[in-house]
Design a protein around this motif. Sequence first.
Motif, PDB file in Angstrom:
ATOM      1  N   VAL A 157       1.032   5.375   1.966  1.00  0.00           N
ATOM      2  CA  VAL A 157       2.413   5.700   1.604  1.00  0.00           C
ATOM      3  C   VAL A 157       2.790   5.007   0.298  1.00  0.00           C
ATOM      4  O   VAL A 157       2.141   4.060  -0.133  1.00  0.00           O
ATOM      5  N   ASN A 158       3.871   5.500  -0.311  1.00  0.00           N
ATOM      6  CA  ASN A 158       4.415   4.842  -1.492  1.00  0.00           C
ATOM      7  C   ASN A 158       5.698   4.098  -1.108  1.00  0.00           C
ATOM      8  O   ASN A 158       6.147   4.159   0.044  1.00  0.00           O
ATOM      9  N   VAL A 159       6.279   3.409  -2.073  1.00  0.00           N
ATOM     10  CA  VAL A 159       7.457   2.582  -1.785  1.00  0.00           C
ATOM     11  C   VAL A 159       8.622   3.427  -1.282  1.00  0.00           C
ATOM     12  O   VAL A 159       9.301   3.057  -0.317  1.00  0.00           O
ATOM     13  N   LYS A 184      -4.200   1.232  -7.276  1.00  0.00           N
ATOM     14  CA  LYS A 184      -3.057   2.087  -7.598  1.00  0.00           C
ATOM     15  C   LYS A 184      -1.836   1.756  -6.753  1.00  0.00           C
ATOM     16  O   LYS A 184      -0.721   2.178  -7.081  1.00  0.00           O
ATOM     17  N   HIS A 185      -2.035   0.995  -5.665  1.00  0.00           N
ATOM     18  CA  HIS A 185      -0.918   0.672  -4.778  1.00  0.00           C
ATOM     19  C   HIS A 185      -0.348  -0.730  -5.041  1.00  0.00           C
ATOM     20  O   HIS A 185       0.178  -1.370  -4.127  1.00  0.00           O
ATOM     21  N   GLU A 186      -0.430  -1.186  -6.280  1.00  0.00           N
ATOM     22  CA  GLU A 186       0.123  -2.503  -6.611  1.00  0.00           C
ATOM     23  C   GLU A 186       1.623  -2.584  -6.289  1.00  0.00           C
ATOM     24  O   GLU A 186       2.103  -3.586  -5.763  1.00  0.00           O
ATOM     25  N   ALA A 187       2.355  -1.529  -6.598  1.00  0.00           N
ATOM     26  CA  ALA A 187       3.803  -1.544  -6.335  1.00  0.00           C
ATOM     27  C   ALA A 187       4.074  -1.629  -4.839  1.00  0.00           C
ATOM     28  O   ALA A 187       5.012  -2.318  -4.410  1.00  0.00           O
ATOM     29  N   VAL A 188       3.260  -0.954  -4.039  1.00  0.00           N
ATOM     30  CA  VAL A 188       3.429  -1.020  -2.587  1.00  0.00           C
ATOM     31  C   VAL A 188       3.130  -2.427  -2.087  1.00  0.00           C
ATOM     32  O   VAL A 188       3.868  -2.976  -1.254  1.00  0.00           O
ATOM     33  N   LEU A 189       2.049  -3.020  -2.595  1.00  0.00           N
ATOM     34  CA  LEU A 189       1.708  -4.383  -2.190  1.00  0.00           C
ATOM     35  C   LEU A 189       2.820  -5.353  -2.571  1.00  0.00           C
ATOM     36  O   LEU A 189       3.202  -6.225  -1.771  1.00  0.00           O
ATOM     37  N   ASP A 190       3.357  -5.228  -3.771  1.00  0.00           N
ATOM     38  CA  ASP A 190       4.451  -6.115  -4.187  1.00  0.00           C
ATOM     39  C   ASP A 190       5.666  -5.935  -3.284  1.00  0.00           C
ATOM     40  O   ASP A 190       6.333  -6.907  -2.905  1.00  0.00           O
ATOM     41  N   TYR A 191       5.958  -4.692  -2.923  1.00  0.00           N
ATOM     42  CA  TYR A 191       7.091  -4.419  -2.024  1.00  0.00           C
ATOM     43  C   TYR A 191       6.852  -5.068  -0.667  1.00  0.00           C
ATOM     44  O   TYR A 191       7.765  -5.691  -0.096  1.00  0.00           O
ATOM     45  N   THR A 193       4.962  -7.630  -0.021  1.00  0.00           N
ATOM     46  CA  THR A 193       5.029  -9.083  -0.183  1.00  0.00           C
ATOM     47  C   THR A 193       6.479  -9.548  -0.185  1.00  0.00           C
ATOM     48  O   THR A 193       6.837 -10.526   0.488  1.00  0.00           O
ATOM     49  N   GLN A 194       7.319  -8.846  -0.906  1.00  0.00           N
ATOM     50  CA  GLN A 194       8.735  -9.220  -0.992  1.00  0.00           C
ATOM     51  C   GLN A 194       9.446  -9.076   0.349  1.00  0.00           C
ATOM     52  O   GLN A 194      10.394  -9.816   0.636  1.00  0.00           O
ATOM     53  N   ASN A 195       8.982  -8.156   1.187  1.00  0.00           N
ATOM     54  CA  ASN A 195       9.665  -7.874   2.453  1.00  0.00           C
ATOM     55  C   ASN A 195       8.897  -8.373   3.673  1.00  0.00           C
ATOM     56  O   ASN A 195       9.259  -8.050   4.806  1.00  0.00           O
ATOM     57  N   ASN A 196       7.859  -9.173   3.444  1.00  0.00           N
ATOM     58  CA  ASN A 196       7.055  -9.762   4.520  1.00  0.00           C
ATOM     59  C   ASN A 196       6.509  -8.694   5.471  1.00  0.00           C
ATOM     60  O   ASN A 196       6.483  -8.870   6.689  1.00  0.00           O
ATOM     61  N   PRO A 241       0.026 -13.354   0.402  1.00  0.00           N
ATOM     62  CA  PRO A 241      -0.036 -13.907   1.761  1.00  0.00           C
ATOM     63  C   PRO A 241       0.139 -12.869   2.855  1.00  0.00           C
ATOM     64  O   PRO A 241      -0.117 -13.167   4.024  1.00  0.00           O
ATOM     65  N   VAL A 242       0.570 -11.648   2.507  1.00  0.00           N
ATOM     66  CA  VAL A 242       0.754 -10.623   3.542  1.00  0.00           C
ATOM     67  C   VAL A 242      -0.486  -9.741   3.709  1.00  0.00           C
ATOM     68  O   VAL A 242      -0.520  -8.886   4.593  1.00  0.00           O
ATOM     69  N   ILE A 243      -1.499  -9.951   2.878  1.00  0.00           N
ATOM     70  CA  ILE A 243      -2.706  -9.130   2.973  1.00  0.00           C
ATOM     71  C   ILE A 243      -3.562  -9.553   4.152  1.00  0.00           C
ATOM     72  O   ILE A 243      -3.859 -10.741   4.329  1.00  0.00           O
ATOM     73  N   VAL A 244      -3.961  -8.568   4.950  1.00  0.00           N
ATOM     74  CA  VAL A 244      -4.893  -8.770   6.062  1.00  0.00           C
ATOM     75  C   VAL A 244      -5.986  -7.710   5.925  1.00  0.00           C
ATOM     76  O   VAL A 244      -5.834  -6.588   6.413  1.00  0.00           O
ATOM     77  N   PRO A 245      -7.082  -8.017   5.245  1.00  0.00           N
ATOM     78  CA  PRO A 245      -8.147  -7.023   5.076  1.00  0.00           C
ATOM     79  C   PRO A 245      -8.751  -6.635   6.431  1.00  0.00           C
ATOM     80  O   PRO A 245      -8.817  -7.458   7.355  1.00  0.00           O
ATOM     81  N   ILE A 246      -9.209  -5.394   6.522  1.00  0.00           N
ATOM     82  CA  ILE A 246      -9.838  -4.919   7.759  1.00  0.00           C
ATOM     83  C   ILE A 246     -11.211  -4.319   7.430  1.00  0.00           C
ATOM     84  O   ILE A 246     -11.446  -3.130   7.656  1.00  0.00           O
TER      85      ILE A 246
END
Length: 280
Positions: A157-159, A184-191, A193-196, A241-246
């Motif tokens: 998904v996108n932001v 390509k999902h840097e903006a999603v990752l940043d979002y 991160t900001q929203n835990n 800190p919100v990244i959980v690789p699978i």
Amino acid sequence: MQSFLLANDLPLSRIGYGTMRLIADGAWGPPLDPTAAKAILHRALDLGVNLIDTADAYGPQELERFIGETLAPYPAGVVIATKAGLARMAPAKSEPLGRPSYLRQQVEMSLRYLKLEQLPLWQLHRIDPQVPLEDSLGMIRDLQQAGKIRHVGLSEVNVAQIEQARRILPIVSVQNKYNLTERKHEAVLDYCTQNNIAFLPWYPVAAGKLNAPGSKLAAIATRLGATPTQLQLSWLLHRSPVIVPIPGTSSLAHLEENCAALNLTLTPQDLQEIESAVAP
């Protein structure tokens, strides 16, 4: 093992296990080697991995059934994450399917096959462009209120789509394709991160495509006393800190290699060198 607190409720190991690699390419059919697959699932838990990610489309339904038969009753703290909304029609062929009646059916089947009374984390595998998101997630909200689902996430998904979904029900995770070279999902990752919101990158080590001997990444790994795979996973863990690789694997050795990435500490200079080593 390090953890991330999902929705201020469920601790997730910072490295989870993605199960799709246990079956054939195209996610069709039962596990290729059931005995080895059982050993990998049990070893993952022994190593402290408590997040097991799967989907009704894997098999289809084969992996959910296999996980339930192998691990239920589940040890305390194990979080089974599954997905629905991507109907697999044939090997390597699938399409979004978000009709409310279909999603309700798939949730009930997931509960049955996984031998659970409540799905700890259910994720919408894909948004169906033919069905209003309010209809798809409205049904999931009803099932959540009925106690069949504990937490809800999204995939690919996108932001804007995350924000739309959050107006319908709480969203606690996002599972998008993301790794050292596909960002390509840097903006999603940043979002997230900001929203835990947990960010669960699938294809986190690019299926080993960056592990060529003699590469710049391999040289950095040798210097740091690690493997290229461990560098890629550690880079993800340091990214947010919100990244959980699978990462998924059908190899016990690779499973242990993946989990050992948690022991690797990278400096800002290391991280910059890793990114430069795989830059176009």
